[in-house]
Design a protein around this motif. Structure first.
Motif, PDB file in Angstrom:
ATOM      1  N   ASP A 147       0.811  -1.217   0.000  1.00  0.00           N
ATOM      2  CA  ASP A 147       0.000   0.000   0.000  1.00  0.00           C
ATOM      3  C   ASP A 147       0.843   1.266   0.000  1.00  0.00           C
ATOM      4  O   ASP A 147       0.317   2.369  -0.159  1.00  0.00           O
ATOM      5  CB  ASP A 147      -0.932   0.008   1.220  1.00  0.00           C
ATOM      6  N   GLY A 148       2.143   1.137   0.212  1.00  0.00           N
ATOM      7  CA  GLY A 148       3.013   2.298   0.183  1.00  0.00           C
ATOM      8  C   GLY A 148       3.036   2.954  -1.189  1.00  0.00           C
ATOM      9  O   GLY A 148       3.007   2.267  -2.212  1.00  0.00           O
ATOM     10  N   PHE A 149       3.062   4.283  -1.215  1.00  0.00           N
ATOM     11  CA  PHE A 149       3.102   5.086  -2.442  1.00  0.00           C
ATOM     12  C   PHE A 149       1.842   4.934  -3.283  1.00  0.00           C
ATOM     13  O   PHE A 149       1.836   5.218  -4.478  1.00  0.00           O
ATOM     14  CB  PHE A 149       4.347   4.769  -3.274  1.00  0.00           C
ATOM     15  N   GLY A 150       0.759   4.505  -2.630  1.00  0.00           N
ATOM     16  CA  GLY A 150      -0.518   4.411  -3.329  1.00  0.00           C
ATOM     17  C   GLY A 150      -1.282   5.717  -3.281  1.00  0.00           C
ATOM     18  O   GLY A 150      -0.900   6.677  -2.605  1.00  0.00           O
ATOM     19  N   LYS A 151      -2.367   5.772  -4.016  1.00  0.00           N
ATOM     20  CA  LYS A 151      -3.234   6.950  -4.019  1.00  0.00           C
ATOM     21  C   LYS A 151      -4.655   6.531  -4.379  1.00  0.00           C
ATOM     22  O   LYS A 151      -4.891   5.439  -4.896  1.00  0.00           O
ATOM     23  CB  LYS A 151      -2.751   8.008  -5.018  1.00  0.00           C
ATOM     24  N   PHE A 152      -5.595   7.416  -4.071  1.00  0.00           N
ATOM     25  CA  PHE A 152      -6.959   7.226  -4.541  1.00  0.00           C
ATOM     26  C   PHE A 152      -7.003   7.462  -6.052  1.00  0.00           C
ATOM     27  O   PHE A 152      -6.111   8.087  -6.634  1.00  0.00           O
ATOM     28  CB  PHE A 152      -7.903   8.204  -3.847  1.00  0.00           C
ATOM     29  N   GLY A 153      -8.068   6.960  -6.695  1.00  0.00           N
ATOM     30  CA  GLY A 153      -8.260   7.206  -8.117  1.00  0.00           C
ATOM     31  C   GLY A 153      -7.887   6.014  -8.981  1.00  0.00           C
ATOM     32  O   GLY A 153      -6.895   5.332  -8.734  1.00  0.00           O
ATOM     33  N   ALA A 154      -8.708   5.767 -10.004  1.00  0.00           N
ATOM     34  CA  ALA A 154      -8.405   4.729 -10.986  1.00  0.00           C
ATOM     35  C   ALA A 154      -7.207   5.161 -11.828  1.00  0.00           C
ATOM     36  O   ALA A 154      -6.831   6.339 -11.856  1.00  0.00           O
ATOM     37  CB  ALA A 154      -9.623   4.490 -11.886  1.00  0.00           C
ATOM     38  N   LEU A 155      -6.594   4.202 -12.513  1.00  0.00           N
ATOM     39  CA  LEU A 155      -5.391   4.519 -13.283  1.00  0.00           C
ATOM     40  C   LEU A 155      -5.668   5.454 -14.451  1.00  0.00           C
ATOM     41  O   LEU A 155      -4.768   6.145 -14.921  1.00  0.00           O
ATOM     42  CB  LEU A 155      -4.738   3.234 -13.804  1.00  0.00           C
ATOM     43  N   ASP A 156      -6.912   5.498 -14.915  1.00  0.00           N
ATOM     44  CA  ASP A 156      -7.232   6.388 -16.025  1.00  0.00           C
ATOM     45  C   ASP A 156      -7.734   7.749 -15.552  1.00  0.00           C
ATOM     46  O   ASP A 156      -8.215   8.560 -16.342  1.00  0.00           O
ATOM     47  CB  ASP A 156      -8.258   5.747 -16.968  1.00  0.00           C
ATOM     48  N   ALA A 157      -7.617   8.016 -14.241  1.00  0.00           N
ATOM     49  CA  ALA A 157      -8.021   9.320 -13.709  1.00  0.00           C
ATOM     50  C   ALA A 157      -6.946  10.360 -14.013  1.00  0.00           C
ATOM     51  O   ALA A 157      -5.759  10.133 -13.780  1.00  0.00           O
ATOM     52  CB  ALA A 157      -8.253   9.228 -12.203  1.00  0.00           C
ATOM     53  N   ASP A 158      -7.366  11.492 -14.532  1.00  0.00           N
ATOM     54  CA  ASP A 158      -6.449  12.577 -14.848  1.00  0.00           C
ATOM     55  C   ASP A 158      -6.435  13.535 -13.661  1.00  0.00           C
ATOM     56  O   ASP A 158      -7.219  14.480 -13.582  1.00  0.00           O
ATOM     57  CB  ASP A 158      -6.898  13.300 -16.121  1.00  0.00           C
ATOM     58  N   GLU A 159      -5.554  13.282 -12.699  1.00  0.00           N
ATOM     59  CA  GLU A 159      -5.516  14.091 -11.490  1.00  0.00           C
ATOM     60  C   GLU A 159      -4.102  14.118 -10.926  1.00  0.00           C
ATOM     61  O   GLU A 159      -3.278  13.242 -11.216  1.00  0.00           O
ATOM     62  CB  GLU A 159      -6.488  13.540 -10.430  1.00  0.00           C
ATOM     63  N   ASP A 160      -3.831  15.116 -10.118  1.00  0.00           N
ATOM     64  CA  ASP A 160      -2.521  15.285  -9.508  1.00  0.00           C
ATOM     65  C   ASP A 160      -2.245  14.146  -8.534  1.00  0.00           C
ATOM     66  O   ASP A 160      -3.110  13.777  -7.736  1.00  0.00           O
ATOM     67  CB  ASP A 160      -2.478  16.633  -8.785  1.00  0.00           C
ATOM     68  N   TRP A 161      -1.033  13.606  -8.581  1.00  0.00           N
ATOM     69  CA  TRP A 161      -0.671  12.509  -7.676  1.00  0.00           C
ATOM     70  C   TRP A 161      -0.620  12.978  -6.236  1.00  0.00           C
ATOM     71  O   TRP A 161      -1.148  12.322  -5.336  1.00  0.00           O
ATOM     72  CB  TRP A 161       0.693  11.930  -8.072  1.00  0.00           C
ATOM     73  N   THR A 162      -0.027  14.142  -5.993  1.00  0.00           N
ATOM     74  CA  THR A 162       0.285  14.540  -4.621  1.00  0.00           C
ATOM     75  C   THR A 162      -0.959  14.688  -3.766  1.00  0.00           C
ATOM     76  O   THR A 162      -1.012  14.194  -2.631  1.00  0.00           O
ATOM     77  CB  THR A 162       1.082  15.855  -4.611  1.00  0.00           C
TER      78      THR A 162
END
Length: 384
Positions: free
Chosen positions: A163-178
């Motif tokens: 789970d480290g370095f994960g984020k919300f959002g599907a892989l095709d989501a166009d959104e900021d990682w941070t």
């Protein structure tokens, strides 16, 4: 998706989910990541959420092209990653499952079996040869469950980071990682900063070129940026200079005080002022911002000799995630017996390295000349 010559992505996107883990709003869905490493032997890294078992198995079979997997590596037993273990083990009866001892205990709890005849128990520094690739396992207890392991492939220099370095959002989501990675980290892993720090120290000894998390995009460039963010978050350091004002207001008088404070801070040149209405805004984003900025103002009404429920929930979220190393200002409102400031400070008394401003703003029903002067003094303190 091809990650390296031998590593493929076989995960799935979930655009149907509205709340992750029953509480986090995910407008852009979630990704449940799974990987397969093709060598003389084939290793599969984790499964996916139960609702996507057939899609995941189809992805796997299309990738291995008639071959049979030798190992299922289980890094994390949370059901969004482990739900299809039993389905995999039934479909591929010759495969072995590789996991930590605690993970096998959880398999018994989830599935009624710990696969005693087919299991490979690994711990800190254990290795597994697939042929050209050798995997090394690193324990990561309480990041953020006790059974977690991460896996390093020294051939392609890939860290499978659970789970480290994960984020919300599907892989095709166009959104900021941070933004979404921060909200994910603070909400889900935030309590375990010391354990994340320990894992980062282990990771610093590895030559990592690619990070493959169980949620969110595969990280292949500028890895120092992501590692630095995790170091900041897990050490409870200030990420951005600014003030978060978190408030609740019943009839608008506390809100008026908050708006005056925000306006005064901006006029004084505060680099960033963020205002959040805890009754209406996303609680997870409010918690994220409290950890992001160096200063926090709590503004609420006295309610049943305590504080308004949304503020109590907010402070509970902070303290259970080890909130620390911040400056706190307080605004209270009460028509006959203001108690909110005392109650909020009491809730935070066990938090480490919190500095409370000398000024406490007290409203008695509504703004007055006295409380306006207190707001000006509080703004002066926060802008130092």
């Amino acid at each position: 998706m091809k990650i390296t010559e031998d590593i493929r992505y076989i995960g799935v996107n979930d655009h149907d989910i509205d709340l992750f883990e029953g509480q986090y709003v995910v407008e852009n869905g979630m990704a449940y990541n799974s990987y397969v490493l093709l060598d003389e032997k084939i290793a599969v890294f984790d499964t996916v959420d139960a609702r996507f078992g057939e899609e995941w198995l189809a992805n796997l079979e299309n990738t291995i092209d008639g071959r049979l997997p030798d190992y299922l590596i289980v890094q994390h037993m949370e059901p969004d990653h482990s739900a299809n273990i039993a389905k995999f083990m039934e479909k591929f009866p010759a495969a072995q499952v590789v996991a930590s001892a605690k993970a096998f205990t959880m398999m018994q709890q989830f599935f009624g079996t710990d696969y005693a005849e087919r299991r490979v128990v690994v711990g800190e520094g254990s290795t597994l040869s697939l042929g050209r690739h050798t995997l090394t396992f690193v324990t990561a207890p309480m990041v953020h469950w006790p059974e977690v392991i991460v896996t390093y492939d020294s051939t392609d220099k890939v860290l499978f980071s659970a789970d480290g370095f994960g984020k919300f959002g599907a892989l095709d989501a166009d959104e900021d990682w941070t933004c979404e990675a921060r909200r994910y980290y603070i909400g889900i892993v935030g309590k375990y900063g010391a354990q994340v720090q320990a894992l980062l120290k282990k990771a610093a000894k590895l030559d990592i070129q690619i990070i493959c998390p169980l949620h969110g995009p595969i990280l292949t460039e500028n890895l120092g940026f992501y590692l630095d963010k995790y170091n900041t978050w897990s050490s409870y350091s200030v990420e951005s200079e600014g003030v978060l004002i978190a408030y609740t207001s019943v009839y608008g008088h506390t809100k008026a005080a908050v708006e005056l404070l925000a306006k005064t801070l901006e006029e004084k040149g505060c680099p960033k002022v963020v205002v959040t209405d805890l009754a209406r805004d996303d609680m997870a984003e409010a918690v994220e911002d409290a950890f992001r900025y160096g200063k926090l103002v709590l503004a609420t009404t006295t309610y049943n000799a305590g504080i308004f429920p949304f503020m109590q929930t907010f402070i509970d979220h902070l303290t259970e995630r080890n909130y620390q190393n911040r400056t706190i200002g307080v605004i209270e409102n009460g028509s006959w017996a203001p108690m909110a400031a005392k109650a909020m400070k009491k809730m935070l008394e066990n938090s480490k390295n919190l500095t409370f401003t000398e000024t406490t703003v007290t409203l008695k029903s509504a703004l007055s000349d006295a409380s306006r002067a207190q707001i000006a003094a509080l703004a002066d303190e926060l802008c130092k």
